[in-house]
Structures are given as structure tokens and as C-alpha cells.
Design a protein around this motif. Structure first.
Motif, PDB file in Angstrom:
ATOM      1  N   ALA A   1       0.826  -1.206   0.000  1.00 48.74           N
ATOM      2  CA  ALA A   1       0.000   0.000   0.000  1.00 48.74           C
ATOM      3  C   ALA A   1       0.860   1.256   0.000  1.00 48.74           C
ATOM      4  CB  ALA A   1      -0.915   0.003   1.227  1.00 48.74           C
ATOM      5  N   SER A   2       0.332   2.301  -0.637  1.00 51.24           N
ATOM      6  CA  SER A   2       1.047   3.575  -0.705  1.00 51.24           C
ATOM      7  C   SER A   2       0.968   4.297   0.638  1.00 51.24           C
ATOM      8  CB  SER A   2       0.421   4.436  -1.799  1.00 51.24           C
ATOM      9  OG  SER A   2       1.048   5.679  -1.860  1.00 51.24           O
ATOM     10  N   LEU A   3       2.093   4.843   1.099  1.00 56.75           N
ATOM     11  CA  LEU A   3       2.134   5.611   2.340  1.00 56.75           C
ATOM     12  C   LEU A   3       1.725   7.046   2.071  1.00 56.75           C
ATOM     13  CD1 LEU A   3       5.569   4.403   3.758  1.00 56.75           C
ATOM     14  CD2 LEU A   3       3.310   3.671   4.484  1.00 56.75           C
ATOM     15  N   ASN A   4       1.302   7.742   3.106  1.00 54.64           N
ATOM     16  CA  ASN A   4       0.941   9.146   2.965  1.00 54.64           C
ATOM     17  C   ASN A   4       2.196  10.002   3.127  1.00 54.64           C
ATOM     18  OD1 ASN A   4      -0.329  11.590   2.815  1.00 54.64           O
ATOM     19  ND2 ASN A   4      -1.282  11.463   4.837  1.00 54.64           N
ATOM     20  N   VAL A   5       2.907  10.234   2.047  1.00 54.68           N
ATOM     21  CA  VAL A   5       4.101  11.068   2.080  1.00 54.68           C
ATOM     22  C   VAL A   5       3.916  12.297   1.204  1.00 54.68           C
ATOM     23  CG1 VAL A   5       5.764   9.278   2.712  1.00 54.68           C
ATOM     24  CG2 VAL A   5       5.202   9.627   0.325  1.00 54.68           C
ATOM     25  N   GLY A   6       2.680  12.756   1.119  1.00 53.84           N
ATOM     26  CA  GLY A   6       2.399  13.945   0.317  1.00 53.84           C
ATOM     27  C   GLY A   6       2.672  13.676  -1.147  1.00 53.84           C
ATOM     28  N   ASN A   7       3.177  14.658  -1.799  1.00 53.73           N
ATOM     29  CA  ASN A   7       3.488  14.542  -3.224  1.00 53.73           C
ATOM     30  C   ASN A   7       4.965  14.287  -3.438  1.00 53.73           C
ATOM     31  OD1 ASN A   7       0.804  15.166  -3.869  1.00 53.73           O
ATOM     32  ND2 ASN A   7       1.230  17.347  -3.710  1.00 53.73           N
TER      33      ASN A   7
ATOM     34  N   GLN B   1      18.170  14.466   2.142  1.00 55.61           N
ATOM     35  CA  GLN B   1      19.288  15.397   1.973  1.00 55.61           C
ATOM     36  C   GLN B   1      20.228  14.900   0.869  1.00 55.61           C
ATOM     37  OE1 GLN B   1      21.590  16.127   5.521  1.00 55.61           O
ATOM     38  NE2 GLN B   1      22.133  18.159   4.804  1.00 55.61           N
ATOM     39  N   GLN B   2      20.501  13.605   0.838  1.00 56.64           N
ATOM     40  CA  GLN B   2      21.353  13.032  -0.202  1.00 56.64           C
ATOM     41  C   GLN B   2      20.712  13.204  -1.579  1.00 56.64           C
ATOM     42  OE1 GLN B   2      22.182   9.460   2.778  1.00 56.64           O
ATOM     43  NE2 GLN B   2      22.825   8.926   0.711  1.00 56.64           N
ATOM     44  N   LEU B   3      19.404  12.969  -1.653  1.00 58.01           N
ATOM     45  CA  LEU B   3      18.695  13.130  -2.925  1.00 58.01           C
ATOM     46  C   LEU B   3      18.713  14.591  -3.375  1.00 58.01           C
ATOM     47  CD1 LEU B   3      15.664  10.754  -2.275  1.00 58.01           C
ATOM     48  CD2 LEU B   3      17.460  10.433  -4.004  1.00 58.01           C
ATOM     49  N   ALA B   4      18.496  15.500  -2.439  1.00 61.67           N
ATOM     50  CA  ALA B   4      18.501  16.932  -2.767  1.00 61.67           C
ATOM     51  C   ALA B   4      19.866  17.353  -3.301  1.00 61.67           C
ATOM     52  CB  ALA B   4      18.126  17.757  -1.537  1.00 61.67           C
ATOM     53  N   LYS B   5      20.909  16.879  -2.656  1.00 65.49           N
ATOM     54  CA  LYS B   5      22.271  17.218  -3.098  1.00 65.49           C
ATOM     55  C   LYS B   5      22.511  16.694  -4.513  1.00 65.49           C
ATOM     56  CE  LYS B   5      27.102  16.865  -1.686  1.00 65.49           C
ATOM     57  NZ  LYS B   5      28.034  16.321  -0.713  1.00 65.49           N
ATOM     58  N   ALA B   6      22.090  15.466  -4.775  1.00 65.48           N
ATOM     59  CA  ALA B   6      22.279  14.876  -6.101  1.00 65.48           C
ATOM     60  C   ALA B   6      21.459  15.620  -7.167  1.00 65.48           C
ATOM     61  CB  ALA B   6      21.898  13.399  -6.078  1.00 65.48           C
ATOM     62  N   LEU B   7      20.291  16.121  -6.781  1.00 70.27           N
ATOM     63  CA  LEU B   7      19.428  16.856  -7.717  1.00 70.27           C
ATOM     64  C   LEU B   7      19.776  18.344  -7.780  1.00 70.27           C
ATOM     65  CD1 LEU B   7      16.019  15.208  -6.799  1.00 70.27           C
ATOM     66  CD2 LEU B   7      17.180  15.057  -9.017  1.00 70.27           C
ATOM     67  N   ARG B   8      20.641  18.780  -6.855  1.00 68.16           N
ATOM     68  CA  ARG B   8      21.029  20.195  -6.747  1.00 68.16           C
ATOM     69  C   ARG B   8      19.822  21.087  -6.459  1.00 68.16           C
ATOM     70  NH1 ARG B   8      25.246  19.863 -11.642  1.00 68.16           N
ATOM     71  NH2 ARG B   8      26.899  18.869 -10.477  1.00 68.16           N
TER      72      ARG B   8
ATOM     73  N   ARG C   1       7.302   5.924  -6.070  1.00 68.75           N
ATOM     74  CA  ARG C   1       5.947   5.377  -6.174  1.00 68.75           C
ATOM     75  C   ARG C   1       5.142   5.538  -4.883  1.00 68.75           C
ATOM     76  NH1 ARG C   1       6.458  -0.380  -7.453  1.00 68.75           N
ATOM     77  NH2 ARG C   1       8.573  -0.209  -6.682  1.00 68.75           N
ATOM     78  N   GLY C   2       5.761   6.128  -3.854  1.00 72.98           N
ATOM     79  CA  GLY C   2       5.055   6.360  -2.599  1.00 72.98           C
ATOM     80  C   GLY C   2       4.957   5.138  -1.704  1.00 72.98           C
ATOM     81  N   LEU C   3       5.803   4.152  -1.936  1.00 73.33           N
ATOM     82  CA  LEU C   3       5.776   2.929  -1.140  1.00 73.33           C
ATOM     83  C   LEU C   3       6.707   2.980   0.069  1.00 73.33           C
ATOM     84  CD1 LEU C   3       5.794   0.344  -4.070  1.00 73.33           C
ATOM     85  CD2 LEU C   3       3.824   1.237  -2.802  1.00 73.33           C
ATOM     86  N   ARG C   4       7.673   3.867   0.032  1.00 68.77           N
ATOM     87  CA  ARG C   4       8.626   4.036   1.135  1.00 68.77           C
ATOM     88  C   ARG C   4       8.676   5.493   1.539  1.00 68.77           C
ATOM     89  NH1 ARG C   4      11.032  -0.669   3.336  1.00 68.77           N
ATOM     90  NH2 ARG C   4      11.161  -2.168   1.642  1.00 68.77           N
ATOM     91  N   LYS C   5       8.880   5.708   2.827  1.00 70.71           N
ATOM     92  CA  LYS C   5       9.063   7.064   3.347  1.00 70.71           C
ATOM     93  C   LYS C   5      10.524   7.210   3.743  1.00 70.71           C
ATOM     94  CE  LYS C   5       7.336  10.434   6.609  1.00 70.71           C
ATOM     95  NZ  LYS C   5       6.327  10.774   7.584  1.00 70.71           N
ATOM     96  N   PRO C   6      11.270   8.032   3.016  1.00 68.89           N
ATOM     97  CA  PRO C   6      12.707   8.165   3.296  1.00 68.89           C
ATOM     98  C   PRO C   6      12.969   9.013   4.536  1.00 68.89           C
ATOM     99  CG  PRO C   6      12.083   9.631   1.531  1.00 68.89           C
ATOM    100  CD  PRO C   6      10.855   8.821   1.868  1.00 68.89           C
ATOM    101  N   SER C   7      14.118   8.790   5.130  1.00 65.98           N
ATOM    102  CA  SER C   7      14.540   9.590   6.281  1.00 65.98           C
ATOM    103  C   SER C   7      15.007  10.963   5.797  1.00 65.98           C
ATOM    104  CB  SER C   7      15.695   8.894   7.001  1.00 65.98           C
ATOM    105  OG  SER C   7      16.859   8.914   6.183  1.00 65.98           O
ATOM    106  N   ALA C   8      15.202  11.865   6.744  1.00 63.84           N
ATOM    107  CA  ALA C   8      15.705  13.200   6.421  1.00 63.84           C
ATOM    108  C   ALA C   8      17.096  13.106   5.793  1.00 63.84           C
ATOM    109  CB  ALA C   8      15.741  14.068   7.677  1.00 63.84           C
TER     110      ALA C   8
END
Length: 171
Positions: free
Chosen positions: A2-8, A54-61, A43-50
Motif C-alpha cells: 500500500a502507498s504511504l501518505n508522504v504527500g506529493n 538530503q542526499q537526494l537533494a544534493k544529487a538533484l542540486r 511510487r510512494g511505497l517508502r518514506k525516506p529519512s531526512a
């Protein structure tokens, strides 16, 4: 699963990844996460940690705070405040003392505006009429005094030249 509620968050991440012209595998490698894990986040199946965000944000700049807002970890106003503080602290053209003074002024204005907003919500009409029939809002006087306050050489607030507290203007 099931999809978790992690907003958009998942859709937002996918959009940012595509805008950066990265494949799922490229972003996963750049962020140091597994390809399946990133796919599940999108796909909204996992809720990542902060930390992962942060790692994703850095990679995406992009700003990590933006991802925190999307994940529901931070509200929009908190993000704006953090970004404002970060810009002030990162400015190389001002020294550390000046940065601290700016942050103090910024915080005092935020507190004052929050108090003004609370007072207008609680009491719709806090206006008084003087003998000439003119109407004055009481919340404005404080704002004008603070906005007109001089910042002393040492970075503190001085409402008067001698550093003593100024009396409010009489009308």
C-alpha cells in the motif's frame, strides 16, 4: 504494498529527476541509495529519512528543505525561514557580527508580525477615534517604532541617541 501518505514527494522527486535529465539509476547512484529503494520512494511505497532526502537533494542540486516540505517533515513557512537564514549566513560580503545582527532583526520582525497577526485575529476592531474624528490602528504604532529604530554601532537597537527606551509618540 500500500502507498504511504508522504504527500506529493514521489511525484515531485520524479519530476525533479526528469528535469535534471537523470535516469532512476543515475540518481540512485549519485545519492548513494539503491535503485529499487529510490523507485519505491517515487511510487510512494517508502518514506525516506531526512538523511536520505538530503542526499537526494544534493544529487538533484535542489534545497533539502524543499524535499522536507514535500515529505511533510517541515511546513512551508519553516522552510522559508531556514532558507532566509542560510542566505544571510552564506553572504561573504558581511562579517559574522553583521550576520548575527541581521538574524536578530529578522527574528524580531517575525515575532512582531506574528503578534500583530494574533491581535488582529482575536479582536477584529481595535481602532480608536480621537476628538477630530480620525481613526488610528493601535498595532501600527509599534511597527513604526521598531522599523524606525536605529541599529547602534555595536549592533544593538537604540530607539534614541542616548540608548534609552523611547516614549511612544503622542497623538
Amino acid at each position: 504494498m500500500a502507498s504511504l501518505n508522504v504527500g506529493n514527494l514521489g511525484g515531485y522527486l520524479r519530476e525533479q529527476r526528469r528535469n535534471a535529465q537523470l535516469s532512476l539509476r543515475q540518481l540512485a547512484d549519485a545519492a548513494g541509495v539503491s535503485n529499487p529503494y529510490l523507485s519505491q520512494i517515487e511510487r510512494g511505497l517508502r518514506k525516506p529519512s531526512a538523511d536520505i532526502l538530503q542526499q537526494l537533494a544534493k544529487a538533484l542540486r535542489i534545497s533539502a528543505e524543499t524535499l522536507y516540505v514535500q515529505a511533510g517533515m517541515l511546513d512551508e513557512r519553516e522552510r522559508e525561514e531556514l532558507e532566509t537564514r542560510a542566505v544571510i549566513l552564506a553572504d561573504p560580503s558581511i562579517n559574522e557580527r553583521q550576520k548575527q545582527v541581521l538574524l536578530q532583526i529578522y527574528e524580531s520582525f517575525r515575532k512582531e508580525n506574528a503578534l500583530d497577526a494574533e491581535s488582529t485575529e482575536g479582536t477584529e476592531s481595535t481602532r480608536s477615534t480621537d476628538s477630530a474624528g480620525s481613526t488610528e490602528s493601535r498595532g501600527t504604532e509599534t511597527t513604526q517604532r521598531t522599523a524606525g529604530a536605529d541599529v547602534g554601532v555595536d549592533g544593538g537597537f537604540d530607539d534614541t541617541a542616548d540608548g534609552s527606551a523611547a516614549d511612544p509618540p503622542s497623538n
